[in-house]
Design an enzyme around this catalytic site. Structure first.
Site, mmCIF file in Angstrom:
data_model
loop_
_atom_site.group_PDB
_atom_site.id
_atom_site.type_symbol
_atom_site.label_atom_id
_atom_site.label_comp_id
_atom_site.label_asym_id
_atom_site.label_seq_id
_atom_site.Cartn_x
_atom_site.Cartn_y
_atom_site.Cartn_z
ATOM 1 N N ASP A 1 -0.030 21.716 15.563
ATOM 2 C CA ASP A 1 0.244 20.853 15.706
ATOM 3 C C ASP A 1 1.292 21.560 17.427
ATOM 4 O O ASP A 1 2.092 21.251 17.547
ATOM 5 C CB ASP A 1 1.611 20.657 14.990
ATOM 6 N N GLU B 1 1.566 9.729 11.648
ATOM 7 C CA GLU B 1 2.503 11.084 12.031
ATOM 8 C C GLU B 1 2.484 12.213 13.548
ATOM 9 O O GLU B 1 1.850 11.049 13.988
ATOM 10 C CB GLU B 1 2.560 12.145 10.203
#
Length: 510
Positions: A15, A183
């Site tokens: 991420d 997301e």
């Protein structure tokens, strides 16, 4: 023309988010339950990265993360630079959204504070608007909140200390055909448009979407801008839009490589018809990942390299490349800078290294690698053991174990509750050299040799090869440990002496 190859970071840096300040690029990544957490990396060209610090010495709440909480802790963070201050906003899906700041990304960083308490709030990113107001976008974890696949914006005070408005859902993925698991949003503003870069479709199977609106509250229109197509780069999504000093734009994102974790790719980015175009154009605004491309900053060189992994323990304290499976206590280790690392044997209640916070780890490189170290077992309690581990949802280790009659070399694995012994024989003394060799598929061979005959004795391979298994939201890791059996007297637990650790990645020292 000098080219770079993807991935630019072929190891588990999940991420990623990144920014440029001056001529320096800074990147952070998820760290989950590991401590220290929130790794900080620096680059001058977006291709070669150095791991310079960890922003989070201990994961809060400190007592909660005194035990390994696999899959919890620091999820997808964001990094920004505002009014001369570096700001990290990160989510803990079980506790809320936290903030910490620093004037230098190398640290020191402030103590984190909780901006929004609650369960299931994930992947936050702030934006300071032109009028001085501040906003935060975030997603939702269905496992905690009972809802997901939607993005929420809320106004917060510019100091990121409190919420000052009511949250609103600005994008509902359930209303978009084919969307699931929306997301990881990143919020930007450009030319009067509010932009949300967000992945959808799942970690290993998804794509990158971009949303835009004239108002931070929407309505937002969208395009899918990056997808796997015919490339080997699955799930190309969730990352950061950054600009280079020459005005060019770039997008850093991850690819899920299983046991090797979420590796980082760099895509060229252009603006066409008012929308970003990522990677190699496919038409209709879509793109696919490039595997090679001219360097973003050609004058800086053309060689990629992994962040340093070897360690001769010649400097006091632990280097940034190491992390534990839980918040460490001061008596877990000594690193005085004399060329050796001392791990005190900690009691392992079930004898399971997955429950053992005091395993000192690094990420598994995404290319063939070889890890070697010398270990000496210290301690008289039978059952005390130490070694070199390959750790994930399943694990294996090679090392030394104290028996009632002496010290044995052992190879053990665990795919369930108990460890299985694959090999065990008397050790020639209290010190041995250990080796872990992994191929391009993550298949491991464990070996040992007598420390006092290292110059003349061949390596002894133990048992058959063993395949690495990924962890919870992370790739497999290589770790050092020392563990004592339950009930062992404190004075007899002892520990282990390690060092140096030598790592070669794809034939290159690392």
């Amino acid at each position: 023309m000098a080219l770079y190859s993807n991935p630019v970071l072929d190891a588990d840096w999940p991420d990623p988010d990144a920014i440029r300040v001056g001529d320096d690029f800074w990147m952070i990544a998820s760290s989950f339950n590991r401590a220290p957490g929130l790794p900080v990396l620096r680059s001058s060209d977006l291709v070669t990265w150095e791991h310079v610090a960890n922003a989070l010495p201990l994961v809060p709440p400190v007592d909660h993360y005194a035990l390994p909480r696999h899959g919890s802790g620091v999820w997808a963070p964001s990094l920004r630079h505002h009014d001369g201050v570096f700001v990290i906003v990160y989510p803990d899906p079980d506790h809320g959204i936290y903030v910490l700041t620093a004037t230098d990304p190398r640290g020191p960083w402030s103590e984190p504070w909780c901006l929004i308490p609650g369960r299931g709030l994930i992947d936050p990113c702030p934006l300071w608007d032109d009028d001085g107001r501040a906003y935060l976008v975030h997603g939702w974890a269905g496992s905690r909140a009972g809802i997901k696949n939607r993005l929420t914006v809320v106004e917060v005070d510019p100091g990121l200390r409190q919420v000052v408005g009511s949250p609103r859902t600005v994008v509902d993925g359930d209303e978009l055909p084919g969307f699931r698991t929306l997301e990881g949003p990143k919020l930007y503003k450009r030319d009067g448009w509010y932009w949300i870069f967000a992945p959808a479709g799942g970690v290993a199977t998804g794509w990158q979407t971009v949303f835009r609106s004239r108002s931070v509250w929407g309505p937002y229109e969208h395009r899918v801008v990056l997808e796997q197509d015919a490339t080997p780069v699955n799930g190309p999504h969730q990352g950061a839009w950054v600009d280079a000093p020459d005005g060019s734009d770039w997008f850093l994102h991850f690819q899920d490589r299983g046991v090797f974790g979420r590796v980082v790719h760099l895509q060229p980015m252009r603006w066409e018809d008012g929308w970003p175009q990522l990677g190699e154009p496919l038409g209709h605004g879509r793109g696919r990942p490039v595997l090679k491309h001219p360097l973003p900053v050609p004058a800086r060189g053309d060689e990629q390299q992994e962040p340093v992994r070897s360690d001769d323990f010649a400097a006091p304290a632990l280097a940034a490349r190491w992390h534990w499976q839980a918040n460490p206590l001061p008596d877990w280790y000594e690193a005085p800078g004399d060329g050796a690392l001392r791990l005190r044997a900690q009691v392992s209640a079930r004898g399971d290294l997955r429950d053992h916070g005091a395993v000192l780890c690094q990420q598994l490189p995404g290319r063939p690698s070889t890890w070697t170290t010398r270990v000496t077992l210290q301690g008289a309690a039978p059952g005390t053991r130490c070694g070199l581990a390959l750790l994930g949802r399943e694990y294996a280790w090679v090392g030394l174990v104290r028996t009632p009659t002496g010290i044995d070399v052992a190879l053990r694995r665990s795919a369930g509750v108990a460890e299985d012994s694959l090999a065990q024989s008397p050790a020639p003394g209290g010190a041995v050299d250990l080796r872990l060799a992994l191929d391009a598929d993550g298949t491991a061979t464990f070996s040992w040799r007598a420390a006092d005959r290292a110059g003349t004795e061949a390596w002894h391979d133990l048992s058959s090869a063993w395949s690495a298994v990924e962890g919870h939201w992370i790739g497999a890791e290589v770790g050092l440990f020392a563990a004592a059996p339950p009930g062992s007297p404190v004075g007899e637990r002892g520990g282990a002496l390690f060092g140096p650790v030598r790592v070669t990645v794809a034939g290159k020292d690392a």
